[in-house]
Design a protein around this motif. Structure first.
Motif, mmCIF file in Angstrom:
data_model
loop_
_atom_site.group_PDB
_atom_site.id
_atom_site.type_symbol
_atom_site.label_atom_id
_atom_site.label_comp_id
_atom_site.label_asym_id
_atom_site.label_seq_id
_atom_site.Cartn_x
_atom_site.Cartn_y
_atom_site.Cartn_z
ATOM 1 N N PHE A 174 0.960 -1.177 -0.160
ATOM 2 C CA PHE A 174 0.161 -0.298 -0.161
ATOM 3 C C PHE A 174 1.252 1.472 -0.144
ATOM 4 O O PHE A 174 2.099 1.506 0.613
ATOM 5 C CB PHE A 174 -0.502 -0.123 1.049
ATOM 6 N N PHE A 175 0.263 2.208 -1.024
ATOM 7 C CA PHE A 175 0.703 3.959 -0.023
ATOM 8 C C PHE A 175 -0.092 4.179 0.343
ATOM 9 O O PHE A 175 -1.139 4.581 0.096
ATOM 10 C CB PHE A 175 1.140 4.513 -1.597
ATOM 11 N N ASP A 176 0.417 5.097 0.904
ATOM 12 C CA ASP A 176 -0.204 6.091 1.604
ATOM 13 C C ASP A 176 0.078 7.645 2.183
ATOM 14 O O ASP A 176 0.985 6.781 2.631
ATOM 15 C CB ASP A 176 -1.321 5.400 3.240
ATOM 16 N N GLN A 182 1.671 4.526 7.939
ATOM 17 C CA GLN A 182 3.200 3.803 7.504
ATOM 18 C C GLN A 182 4.220 3.190 8.028
ATOM 19 O O GLN A 182 3.651 3.433 9.790
ATOM 20 C CB GLN A 182 3.285 5.372 6.974
ATOM 21 N N GLY A 183 4.459 2.270 7.972
ATOM 22 C CA GLY A 183 5.458 1.300 8.791
ATOM 23 C C GLY A 183 3.997 -0.003 8.864
ATOM 24 O O GLY A 183 5.207 -0.913 9.257
ATOM 25 N N MET A 184 3.136 0.025 8.753
ATOM 26 C CA MET A 184 1.954 -0.853 9.316
ATOM 27 C C MET A 184 2.584 -2.132 8.406
ATOM 28 O O MET A 184 2.596 -1.791 6.953
ATOM 29 C CB MET A 184 0.289 -0.344 9.325
ATOM 30 N N ALA A 185 1.783 -3.814 8.266
ATOM 31 C CA ALA A 185 0.927 -4.380 7.460
ATOM 32 C C ALA A 185 -0.069 -4.348 7.691
ATOM 33 O O ALA A 185 -0.821 -5.256 8.740
ATOM 34 C CB ALA A 185 2.537 -5.309 7.923
ATOM 35 N N ILE A 186 -1.031 -4.413 6.797
ATOM 36 C CA ILE A 186 -2.490 -4.710 6.611
ATOM 37 C C ILE A 186 -2.782 -6.266 6.056
ATOM 38 O O ILE A 186 -2.264 -6.423 4.760
ATOM 39 C CB ILE A 186 -3.201 -3.408 6.083
ATOM 40 N N GLY A 187 -3.058 -7.240 6.122
ATOM 41 C CA GLY A 187 -3.679 -8.143 5.806
ATOM 42 C C GLY A 187 -1.865 -8.706 5.130
ATOM 43 O O GLY A 187 -1.899 -9.715 4.512
ATOM 44 N N GLY A 188 -1.059 -8.301 6.183
ATOM 45 C CA GLY A 188 0.642 -8.342 5.483
ATOM 46 C C GLY A 188 1.080 -8.129 4.050
ATOM 47 O O GLY A 188 2.366 -8.598 4.080
ATOM 48 N N LEU A 192 3.552 1.751 2.944
ATOM 49 C CA LEU A 192 4.413 2.590 2.926
ATOM 50 C C LEU A 192 3.722 3.726 2.892
ATOM 51 O O LEU A 192 3.239 4.426 2.219
ATOM 52 C CB LEU A 192 5.128 2.498 1.229
ATOM 53 N N GLY A 193 5.029 4.870 2.452
ATOM 54 C CA GLY A 193 5.029 6.297 2.753
ATOM 55 C C GLY A 193 5.009 6.353 0.661
ATOM 56 O O GLY A 193 5.512 5.932 0.475
ATOM 57 N N ILE A 194 4.524 8.338 0.559
ATOM 58 C CA ILE A 194 4.801 8.559 -0.823
ATOM 59 C C ILE A 194 5.797 9.360 -0.648
ATOM 60 O O ILE A 194 6.204 9.483 -2.083
ATOM 61 C CB ILE A 194 3.835 9.617 -0.587
ATOM 62 N N LYS A 195 7.610 9.307 0.454
ATOM 63 C CA LYS A 195 8.173 10.455 -0.694
ATOM 64 C C LYS A 195 9.171 9.609 -1.556
ATOM 65 O O LYS A 195 10.094 10.324 -1.911
ATOM 66 C CB LYS A 195 9.126 10.523 1.009
ATOM 67 N N GLN A 196 9.122 7.820 -1.330
ATOM 68 C CA GLN A 196 10.068 7.913 -2.255
ATOM 69 C C GLN A 196 9.063 6.536 -2.841
ATOM 70 O O GLN A 196 9.909 5.231 -3.535
ATOM 71 C CB GLN A 196 10.934 6.586 -1.016
ATOM 72 N N MET A 197 8.122 7.151 -3.352
ATOM 73 C CA MET A 197 6.694 5.920 -3.728
ATOM 74 C C MET A 197 8.066 6.204 -5.616
ATOM 75 O O MET A 197 7.631 4.561 -5.940
ATOM 76 C CB MET A 197 5.873 7.233 -4.616
ATOM 77 N N LYS A 198 8.594 7.242 -5.776
ATOM 78 C CA LYS A 198 9.221 6.038 -7.567
ATOM 79 C C LYS A 198 9.883 5.279 -7.151
ATOM 80 O O LYS A 198 10.333 4.872 -8.452
ATOM 81 C CB LYS A 198 9.581 7.780 -8.069
#
Length: 630
Positions: A174-176, A182-188, A192-198
């Motif tokens: 996920f991106f959010d 950020q840093g969580m895991a949802i259903g495994g 991730l954050g969007i700063k390093q999205m690219k």
């Protein structure tokens, strides 16, 4: 493949497997309740083999069916299902205790607690193991495309859950932009954050991002889509309620795009509190009430609390639909709704309705508006759009109606088609009648293209996209002004409130937009990708078909931009357009009536050329370049 075979098993077989599995777990739990207490030998006694085990098998079967454990879907396994299993375990424990007492076996409390806990843990454990195994196997499918999901909220979680059974896509992360997620895991799946999205997208070789943001977050969603497209991503947009069919080899079903999303600009705020005062407690008549504009106009007038609304249309079916919708609301709100069948070209019928119903305000939305059709049926177009307008306007003046608002079009400015020419002639008629009708305020409103109305590009493109393409555009450079049905109807109401007599109102809709860009935007927002002409990559092709007879490359709202005046609303402008003299209008109408009665289309076109300023017949259809409007 194995996973596809498992997920394609008929529901009946899947339920049989689950029932058999849970019944086996019941017997296993029973065995553990004896074994953990060191009483395994008692299971080999006749009372256990002949009574206890068969009876628990039957009780277990009834409990599994009764609590619907066989109907729990692995792909949607959650807290509600855990609660259901706990209830089943509790019920079976009580029945097991009763059976132990009946067979006079010892250690009833201990055996009951061990049995219930063991069944609960085994039932959940087996399901978790099955989910993990299927997920692992799906991850090994080579043609399963890796995707990212933007949005780790409710919509994103629903989407990720649905994609668990997909053989086509697998969510990698996920991106959010919410730091709390950020840093969580949802259903495994990590968030991730969007700063390093690219960088993240590049590292994982992801070229498709599914945007799963709620419908109310329109501005945020538009910004996210723009950001992702700038990174070269294929963007698919999901609704707030995920309507996605996956895992059956079918193409995912994405939502229909609303008109607001493809405007290319912010919606114009036309909410003016004082507007309702102009129509509250009045008798309002809408011609063409069954059409796209007329029906929406009727709905918005209804919200202004008139005393009575008169719906007038020649289409029985369309009139029935809007009548059915508004009459129920009218009964609840104390607003009278009157439905009148009739043609605007019938002066007796129009006058009778206005007189009988004591009409105070008229919105004239009845018109033939489809350019190619009117180009081939020019006499009917002129009869309805010009003569029909005169009939309704004359009746309004004769009945001392307070206000008359004509719904016009930007195609009336320097028209290249008969539809636009007939609407400009209707405007000339209204301007002329105003000079002799001091008791009635006549005004006109010019629209751009109304997204979502019948015959507009939006329903056409959506139908073509749903059919798999191609989407047809007449010319790569053709541009139009666009507005939504809601904006159009609201503009008419405001024009009626601001009218001073003989004025033309236009909405500042920003810059005109290319139809080609509208097509591309709609394809992407519908969850597909554009297939370029020189490539096999993509879902939907855009095909250029050539300009139709009478079609312009661009539209204008005014002949002369120097005569604009402000109104109380900053986005609505008033203009004074050139008028014809009373004798010229009378001569135009006389000749037009002769052309219609003699079915002389050539004569009708000759009248248009002589009377309509700026008319250039079929110039673009024959390749002539139009002058620049500036």
């Amino acid at each position: 493949m194995l996973v596809q075979g498992l997920t394609n098993l008929p529901a009946r077989f899947v339920r049989i497997i689950l029932v058999c599995t849970d019944m086996t777990l019941v017997i296993c739990a029973l065995g553990l309740s004896f074994t953990l207490l060191g009483e395994f030998s008692l299971l080999l006694q006749p009372v256990s083999i002949n009574v206890l085990i068969p009876a628990m098998a039957m009780i277990g079967f009834a409990g599994i069916i009764g609590f619907g454990l066989h109907r729990i879907k692995l792909v949607m396994f959650g807290a509600r299902d855990v609660f259901k299993i706990s209830l089943a375990a509790l019920a079976l424990s009580f029945l097991y205790a009763a059976l132990l007492l009946a067979t006079k076996l010892s250690g009833v409390p201990s055996k009951t607690i061990i049995f219930g806990g063991a069944f609960f843990c085994l039932s959940i454990g087996v399901r978790v193991l099955a989910i993990a195994t299927l997920s692992f196997l799906r991850a090994q499918i080579s043609d399963r495309r890796a995707v990212a999901i933007f949005g780790a909220g409710g919509v994103g979680i629903q989407l990720a859950s649905a994609l668990r059974q997909s053989s086509e896509m697998r969510p990698v992360f996920f991106f959010d932009d919410n730091p709390n997620l950020q840093g969580m895991a949802i259903g495994g799946i990590p968030v991730l954050g969007i700063k390093q999205m690219k960088k993240d997208l590049t590292d994982y070789k992801i070229d498709t991002v599914l945007v799963a943001l709620p419908e109310e977050a329109k501005e945020r969603r538009a910004a996210v889509i723009e950001q992702l497209e700038a990174l070269g991503m294929n963007v698919r947009v999901l609704p707030s309620v995920v309507d996605l069919l996956v895992g059956r080899g079918n193409e995912a079903l994405f939502r229909t795009v609303s008109p607001d999303e493809i405007l290319g600009r912010d919606a114009v705020d036309l909410e003016v509190p004082d507007i309702a005062k102009s129509f509250a407690g009045r008798v309002v008549m809408v011609t063409g009430a069954g059409g796209s504009i007329g029906s929406e106009l009727s709905r918005q007038i209804f919200n202004c609390r008139p005393a009575k609304i008169v719906l007038f249309d020649q289409s029985e079916f369309n009139l029935y639909q809007v009548d059915f919708e508004l009459k129920e609301l009218g009964r609840a709100g104390g607003i009278e709704v009157v439905t009148c069948l009739g043609s605007v070209t019938d002066p007796v019928r129009v006058r009778d309705v206005m007189t009988t119903e004591k009409v105070e305000i008229v919105f004239h939305a009845a018109a033939y508006k489809h350019v190619p059709m009117i180009e081939e049926n020019e006499l009917e177009g002129a009869s309805n759009n010009v003569i029909g307008t005169k009939v309704v306007a004359d009746a309004a003046a004769q009945n001392n109606v307070e206000r008359f608002i004509l719904v016009s079009t930007d195609k009336a400015v320097r028209p290249t088609n008969i539809m636009g020419a007939t609407k400009r002639m209707a405007e000339l008629v209204i301007q002329d009648i105003q000079t002799r009708s001091p008791d009635t305020l006549f005004s006109m409103v010019r629209f751009g293209n109304v997204l979502g109305s019948s015959g507009s590009v939006l329903p056409l493109f959506q139908t073509q996209i749903e059919a798999g393409g191609p989407v047809t555009v007449t010319h790569a450079e053709v541009t139009r002004f666009f507005m939504t049905i809601s904006e159009a109807a609201r503009l008419v109401l405001l024009a009626g409130a601001y009218a001073q007599g003989g004025d033309v109102f236009v909405l500042d809709m920003g810059k005109p937009q290319k139809i080609m860009e509208i097509a591309r935007r709609l394809i992407k927002l519908s969850g597909r990708t554009v297939k370029e002409s020189d490539s096999d990559v993509g879902d939907i092709e855009i095909k250029v078909t050539g300009l139709r007879p009478g079609e312009k490359l661009y539209e204008e709202l005014l002949l002369d931009h120097d005569n604009l005046c402000a109104t109380p609303h900053p986005k609505i402008l008033r203009a004074e357009e050139t008028k014809l003299s009373q004798s010229d209008v009378a001569a135009m109408l006389l000749e037009l009536n002769v052309a219609i009665k003699t079915a002389n289309a050539s004569h009708m076109r000759k009248i248009v050329r002589e009377r309509v300023d700026g008319y250039a017949e079929h110039s673009l259809a024959h390749g002539t370049k139009m002058p620049n409007p500036s």
